[in-house]
Design an enzyme around this catalytic site. Structure first.
Site, PDB file in Angstrom:
ATOM      1  N   ASP A 103      67.665 -10.673 113.267  1.00 16.13           N
ATOM      2  CA  ASP A 103      66.505 -10.327 112.426  1.00 16.13           C
ATOM      3  C   ASP A 103      65.761  -9.105 112.963  1.00 16.13           C
ATOM      4  OD1 ASP A 103      64.456 -11.429 114.372  1.00 16.13           O
ATOM      5  OD2 ASP A 103      65.550 -13.262 113.921  1.00 16.13           O
ATOM      6  N   ASP A 170      68.599 -14.823 122.044  1.00 10.83           N
ATOM      7  CA  ASP A 170      67.743 -15.244 120.925  1.00 10.83           C
ATOM      8  C   ASP A 170      68.648 -15.869 119.866  1.00 10.83           C
ATOM      9  OD1 ASP A 170      65.941 -15.584 118.906  1.00 10.83           O
ATOM     10  OD2 ASP A 170      65.755 -13.453 118.424  1.00 10.83           O
ATOM     11  N   SER A 171      69.069 -17.098 120.122  1.00 10.54           N
ATOM     12  CA  SER A 171      70.066 -17.721 119.244  1.00 10.54           C
ATOM     13  C   SER A 171      69.435 -18.808 118.377  1.00 10.54           C
ATOM     14  CB  SER A 171      71.160 -18.355 120.101  1.00 10.54           C
ATOM     15  OG  SER A 171      70.645 -19.492 120.744  1.00 10.54           O
TER      16      SER A 171
END
Ligand code: AG3
Length: 288
Positions: A103, A170-171
């Site tokens: 994102d 950042d999963s």
């Protein structure tokens, strides 16, 4: 009340008044609901089921496999905390790697430290695509030349690339394509991909609902790094609101630089220490 069971984890509920709601099931008996104006996007990518909803109170909402990933209203808390803690634990982070984070929110925060390069490695190009389209304030970092996007499996990427000062994972939750990112084998590769004095950080779930998750991550990392600390942030739209992260390094985990110029809405330098003060329910489950 008409209910459409879209997947086991969430339901779209249309009460008689024709209101539209998206709910994430936190347990079989507890759910968090957003009243939504409309569904902006629904794609089934090669890897995941992706939705974007326009909500009444939280701006646009990104959902992957039935779990809330980010909303325009509270994304800053998660992104500031997953980035500024590890970045400030490093004296001078020049080369940064973000695994997941398609994102763009973590990349946006990393740029505030004036790095030379930020590499974002997401397995799913659809996440990047919908974020660019529907979450422009989060994905704005992609316009910056220092951001290098790789659509690739993070596990493979760390095997073939190195010399990073900071690596941020950042999963999504540790199910589906992210499973491998919570295993010791992966952490060994992360360590190898870091320069000396390197720092890594990762999100590790709700310590209220899954205290063992943060603890397992911490214990696995302790086999590989000299210093490992859990820390917390309060994220209104994630299960229980209480969210855990971990930071690991062979160097001492202390703030090495002033973070007061970062232009943040949640993070400040007192929070660097305060976030690592853990409530008993977290400590008890994960004694040193
Ligand atoms: N990644 C972590 C989201 C985990 C939320 N879990 C849940 N809702 N069950 C967030 C990605 C933001 N860049």
């Amino acid at each position: 009340m008409v209910k459409f069971a879209v997947r086991f984890k969430y339901t779209l509920t249309i009460p008689r008044s024709m209101e539209l709601w998206y709910d994430e099931m936190h347990t079989p008996n507890m759910r968090l609901g957003f009243r939504i104006k409309r569904e902006l996007e629904h794609v089934r990518s090669k890897y995941q089921d992706i939705h974007v909803f326009e909500t009444y109170d939280y701006g646009n909402l990104l959902v992957i496999d039935g779990t809330v990933q980010t909303t325009e209203r509270d994304e800053f808390i998660y992104h500031e905390m997953i980035v500024h803690i590890p970045m400030l634990t490093h004296k001078d982070p020049k080369r940064v790697l973000i695994i997941g984070g398609g994102d763009g929110g973590a990349a946006r925060e990393a740029l505030k430290h004036n790095p030379e390069e930020v590499h974002v490695v997401d397995i799913d190009e659809k996440v990047v695509e919908v974020s660019k389209k529907y979450l422009p304030r989060i994905s704005s970092a992609y316009e910056d030349k220092r951001i290098h996007l790789h659509i690739e499996d993070g596990l493979k990427f760390v095997e073939n690339h190195g010399d990073f000062d900071v690596i941020i994972v950042d999963s999504t939750d540790p199910v589906g394509p992210a499973v491998g990112l919570f295993q010791e084998d992966f952490y060994r590769k992360v360590k190898k991909a870091l320069k000396p004095h390197g720092v890594m950080a990762q999100q590790c779930g709700s310590p209220f609902y899954n205290p063992q998750e943060a603890c397992q991550v911490k214990n696995a990392l302790k086999k590989i790094f000299k210093n490992v600390r859990l820390y917390l942030a309060y994220i209104p739209t994630y299960p229980s609101g209480m969210w855990a992260f971990v930071v690991a390094s062979d160097d001492e985990i202390v703030r090495k630089r002033d973070g007061s110029m970062l232009n943040t809405k949640y993070y400040n330098d007192s929070i660097y220490e305060a976030a690592m003060v853990l409530p008993n329910i977290v400590k008890e489950n994960c004694e040193d």
